[in-house]
Design an enzyme around this catalytic site. Structure first.
Site, PDB file in Angstrom:
ATOM      1  CB  CYS A 271       5.051  -6.601   9.582  1.00 56.86           C
ATOM      2  SG  CYS A 271       5.966  -6.046   8.509  1.00 56.86           S
TER       3      CYS A 271
ATOM      4  CB  CYS B 107       8.707  -8.535   9.654  1.00 59.43           C
ATOM      5  SG  CYS B 107       9.407  -7.491   8.347  1.00 59.43           S
TER       6      CYS B 107
ATOM      7  CB  CYS C 275       6.055  -6.565   4.260  1.00 60.10           C
ATOM      8  SG  CYS C 275       7.623  -6.534   5.129  1.00 60.10           S
TER       9      CYS C 275
END
Lengths: 192, 113, 93
Positions: free
Chosen positions: A98, A103, A101
């Site tokens: 990700c 995820c 961020c």
């Protein structure tokens, strides 16, 4: 930035007190949520992988609808993002990241590991994936293509690795024991 | 076909600090593959975020926006869950769920852990 | 682009940089902006995160797994890529 002068532990103290005072979350509720979250672990994903390796019907379900497959294993998925499953096949290897961020398929693997959240992992996965795998001790043969999956939105993705040679006749429990967290993100490959 | 964006053009546009795919400064940094256990602070912040989401007080999208709004040096200096708790507090204050003054009052009274 | 896009449809990611115009929250990574890819799979409809992030009423948008050749973005990449992208970021290629 507000609260610049406060340490984050003090911010948490303030939040905890205010959320209790306003009836939004009390200590017991938080403790229950921590316990539920701690219960999720890579063993759950490994059990799904092992079952997919031994049960063609379950494999088909898992690839078509990861959420339903997880629920069939007794993993709570209600209210959580849909789970997508990426099938490694001969010649094609998946790697999940990700870049925005962190995820992560938490419902089936638990909390994301430290490296998954690191800037170096997030930067490298989409640009130098083969070299990144080497940092995890994974030397992918040159004739195996890499497909990087940048988890940017509403799905959470796990990898269904290939069943390693030398496991013929193993039952699901024995197979599950060789599947590691990194195998289901694609930084490593199960082996015996 | 040949209309791809030349990398040198794209690299001229300022990039948000959390948008890390391919960022050169991190390409030569080794990935720390060692396990790092979460502590009580991390677990509690994570649980609070989940409860706020489940109760419709604050969404995961708002959490992310709050993290992305941190100053770049703070973003890279803070641990993962320290970013989260800063985002949660600022979003809840922005939405009027809590006030900054009340948070400050309780922050220094040190209830709990 | 709106309407259901079939696998194999060629698309281009909008060449846009909302982060240069003020506070925003976007889920389209910087490195795919302006790039050409192919619809891999439709993933369903989800509420627009760009509005959810500000607690605004958010419409549902079609979400796709879009496949790119990473070598066209970075010659050293030696891989292809799947990214979840909302229809609002996709143009006909």
């Amino acid at each position: 930035m507000i609260l610049k002068d406060l340490d984050e532990r003090d911010i948490l103290n303030g939040l905890r007190a205010l959320l209790a005072e306003k009836g939004i979350a009390d200590a017991a509720e938080i403790a229950a949520r921590i316990a539920a979250t701690d219960a999720a672990n890579p063993g759950q994903g490994a059990a799904m992988v092992a079952r997919a390796w031994t049960d063609p019907g379950f494999r088909a379900l898992m690839l078509a609808d990861g959420t339903k497959a997880a629920e069939a294993m007794g993993i709570p998925m209600r209210g959580l993002p849909p789970l997508g499953v990426l099938e490694n096949v001969p010649g094609l290897h998946h790697l999940v990241v990700c870049t925005l961020c962190s995820c992560y398929p938490r419902a089936v693997l638990g909390y994301p590991p430290f490296w998954y959240k690191s800037a170096a992992y997030r930067a490298k996965a989409v640009r130098t994936p083969r070299a990144l795998l080497r940092e995890f001790g994974t030397e992918l043969p040159a004739d195996i293509a890499i497909r990087v999956v940048d988890s940017t939105a509403d799905y959470r993705w796990m990898v269904l690795p290939e069943r390693p040679a030398g496991t013929e006749g193993w039952d699901a429990a024995r197979l599950a024991a060789i599947v590691r967290e990194g195998d289901m993100i694609g930084v490593t490959i199960p082996s015996v | 076909m040949s209309n791809d964006v030349p990398a040198d053009l794209a690299d001229q546009v300022p990039r948000a600090m959390h948008d890390l795919g391919g960022v050169p400064r991190f390409l030569c940094e080794a990935v720390d593959t060692a396990p790092h256990a979460l502590d009580d602070f991390d677990r509690e912040v994570d649980a609070i975020r989940q409860i706020l989401g489940a109760k419709g007080v604050m969404s995961v999208d708002e959490l992310r926006r709050g993290i992305e709004a941190l100053p770049e040096d703070v973003y890279h200096r803070l641990s993962y869950y320290r970013r989260w708790v800063r985002s949660i507090a600022s979003i809840l204050i922005e939405k009027g769920v809590i006030s900054e003054a009340a948070l400050r009052a309780h922050a220094t009274s040190r209830g709990g852990r | 682009m709106t309407g259901q896009l079939a696998p194999g449809t060629r698309v281009r990611v909008r060449l846009d940089w909302p982060e240069t115009r003020g506070p925003c929250h976007i889920r389209t990574p910087y490195y795919v902006r302006g790039q050409e890819g192919v619809i891999h799979r439709a993933l369903g409809r989800f509420r627009n995160p760009e509005k959810l992030a500000f607690a605004r009423p958010a419409e549902e948008l079609a979400l796709y797994h879009v496949r790119f050749d990473l070598r066209r973005i970075w010659p050293e990449a030696d891989a292809d890529l799947l990214v979840e992208l909302f229809e609002s970021w996709l143009e006909a290629a």
